[in-house]
Design a protein around this motif. Structure first.
Motif, PDB file in Angstrom:
ATOM      1  N   THR A 238     -31.835 -15.138  39.711  1.00  0.00           N
ATOM      2  CA  THR A 238     -32.202 -14.350  40.727  1.00  0.00           C
ATOM      3  C   THR A 238     -33.167 -15.230  41.486  1.00  0.00           C
ATOM      4  N   PHE A 239     -34.115 -16.124  40.832  1.00  0.00           N
ATOM      5  CA  PHE A 239     -35.194 -17.127  41.280  1.00  0.00           C
ATOM      6  C   PHE A 239     -34.144 -17.947  42.340  1.00  0.00           C
ATOM      7  N   PHE A 240     -33.149 -18.392  41.823  1.00  0.00           N
ATOM      8  CA  PHE A 240     -32.438 -19.533  42.833  1.00  0.00           C
ATOM      9  C   PHE A 240     -31.721 -18.915  43.868  1.00  0.00           C
TER      10      PHE A 240
ATOM     11  N   TYR B 297     -33.754 -17.911  51.110  1.00  0.00           N
ATOM     12  CA  TYR B 297     -34.828 -18.355  52.040  1.00  0.00           C
ATOM     13  C   TYR B 297     -34.516 -19.753  52.752  1.00  0.00           C
ATOM     14  N   LYS B 298     -34.099 -20.700  51.925  1.00  0.00           N
ATOM     15  CA  LYS B 298     -33.982 -22.011  52.670  1.00  0.00           C
ATOM     16  C   LYS B 298     -32.889 -22.057  53.394  1.00  0.00           C
TER      17      LYS B 298
ATOM     18  N   ILE C 129     -34.389 -13.787  56.720  1.00  0.00           N
ATOM     19  CA  ILE C 129     -35.744 -14.196  57.507  1.00  0.00           C
ATOM     20  C   ILE C 129     -36.972 -13.348  57.114  1.00  0.00           C
ATOM     21  N   VAL C 130     -38.033 -13.694  56.839  1.00  0.00           N
ATOM     22  CA  VAL C 130     -39.170 -13.079  56.743  1.00  0.00           C
ATOM     23  C   VAL C 130     -39.716 -12.582  57.761  1.00  0.00           C
TER      24      VAL C 130
ATOM     25  N   LEU D  44     -39.368 -14.050  48.001  1.00  0.00           N
ATOM     26  CA  LEU D  44     -39.064 -14.666  49.572  1.00  0.00           C
ATOM     27  C   LEU D  44     -40.481 -14.798  50.261  1.00  0.00           C
ATOM     28  N   LEU D  45     -41.156 -13.699  49.912  1.00  0.00           N
ATOM     29  CA  LEU D  45     -42.417 -13.720  50.680  1.00  0.00           C
ATOM     30  C   LEU D  45     -43.492 -14.978  50.269  1.00  0.00           C
ATOM     31  N   ASP D  46     -43.546 -14.865  48.846  1.00  0.00           N
ATOM     32  CA  ASP D  46     -44.245 -16.059  48.403  1.00  0.00           C
ATOM     33  C   ASP D  46     -43.522 -17.666  48.557  1.00  0.00           C
ATOM     34  N   PHE D  47     -42.275 -17.611  48.949  1.00  0.00           N
ATOM     35  CA  PHE D  47     -41.971 -18.996  49.195  1.00  0.00           C
ATOM     36  C   PHE D  47     -42.281 -19.069  50.756  1.00  0.00           C
TER      37      PHE D  47
END
Length: 246
Positions: free
Chosen positions: A126-128, A134-135, A140-141, A199-202
């Motif tokens: 999930t992290f990746f 995100y990348k 889009i945040v 996503l927000l943390d990234f």
């Protein structure tokens, strides 16, 4: 966007915690965050393995589990108010959280063989996936995205806190901790919210690279640990409920 007005789902990355002196010479880097995050995850793994080994030897690890949870809360509070102490408090938080995770993971392994490792796999996957989303700018945040997710997190945490308080007084909350379809649905929603909070943390860390002081790499690491461990706990709880249900 003004720094003080920037929001994120993770309280670790609030504007209060991320206040800093812009004149600091040494700045936060992405490589620094990655290295410190890997190091902290190793610390989590070490204490998790230690408690797990105690369980295999037949020892009662209840004090380790609850003591680790309380210590992690204490170190989180210290980190939030004394950010310059984060090079010390973040590793201590990781070690403490490992004690807690060791207890709940060993219990899950005893009841459902192989479940903790599957939960770790799902968490890392999930992290990746979130990092790729995100990348690649697939997700889009935006301001609305942040607002909806923050509201969801506050609601979920409020429900958890209320249910914990009720349980202390002997009032069961099966619709949260049970295995009904409602409880499973709630757990799924919580896991999804935990996933998207990455996503927000990234996004927030990305904005602060080469701007915040060097020691904020430890603060960023602490924030990522908070989110990843929350996600792992939600995943393993969901797996347990589904295993019992079916």
């Amino acid at each position: 966007m003004a720094y003080a007005n920037y929001n994120t789902s993770n309280p670790v990355f609030s504007s209060y915690i991320w206040k800093y002196n812009r004149s600091s010479a040494s700045k936060m880097t992405l490589n620094g965050v990655i290295i410190k995050s890997i190091f902290s995850l190793v610390l989590v793994g070490l204490t998790t393995w230690y408690v797990w080994d105690l369980v295999n030897k037949g020892e009662d690890v209840q004090y380790y589990t609850y003591g680790g949870m309380i210590a992690a809360i204490v170190f989180s509070i210290i980190t939030s108010y004394k950010k310059k102490w984060s090079p010390i408090t973040t590793p201590l938080y990781a070690l403490s959280k490992g004690l807690f995770l060791g207890g709940i993971s060993a219990y899950a392994e005893a009841k459902f063989e192989g479940m903790p490792m599957r939960a770790v796999g799902v968490t890392l996957l999930t992290f990746f996936i979130m990092l790729i989303l995100y990348k690649a700018r697939i997700v889009i945040v935006t301001k609305r995205f942040r607002s909806v997710l923050i509201t969801a997190i506050i609601t979920i945490m409020s429900i958890y806190i209320i249910s914990w308080i009720l349980n202390i007084f002997g009032i069961n909350t099966p619709y949260i901790w049970g295995t009904s379809w409602f409880a499973i649905g709630f757990n799924i929603i919580a896991a999804i919210v935990a996933s998207f909070s990455l996503l927000l943390d990234f996004d927030f860390i990305d904005r602060k690279i080469n701007k915040a002081p060097k020691y904020y790499e430890w603060v960023a690491t602490w924030g990522l640990l908070v989110t990843l461990i929350w996600l792992y706990v939600e995943v393993i709880r969901l797996m347990k409920k589904l295993a019992i249900r079916f």
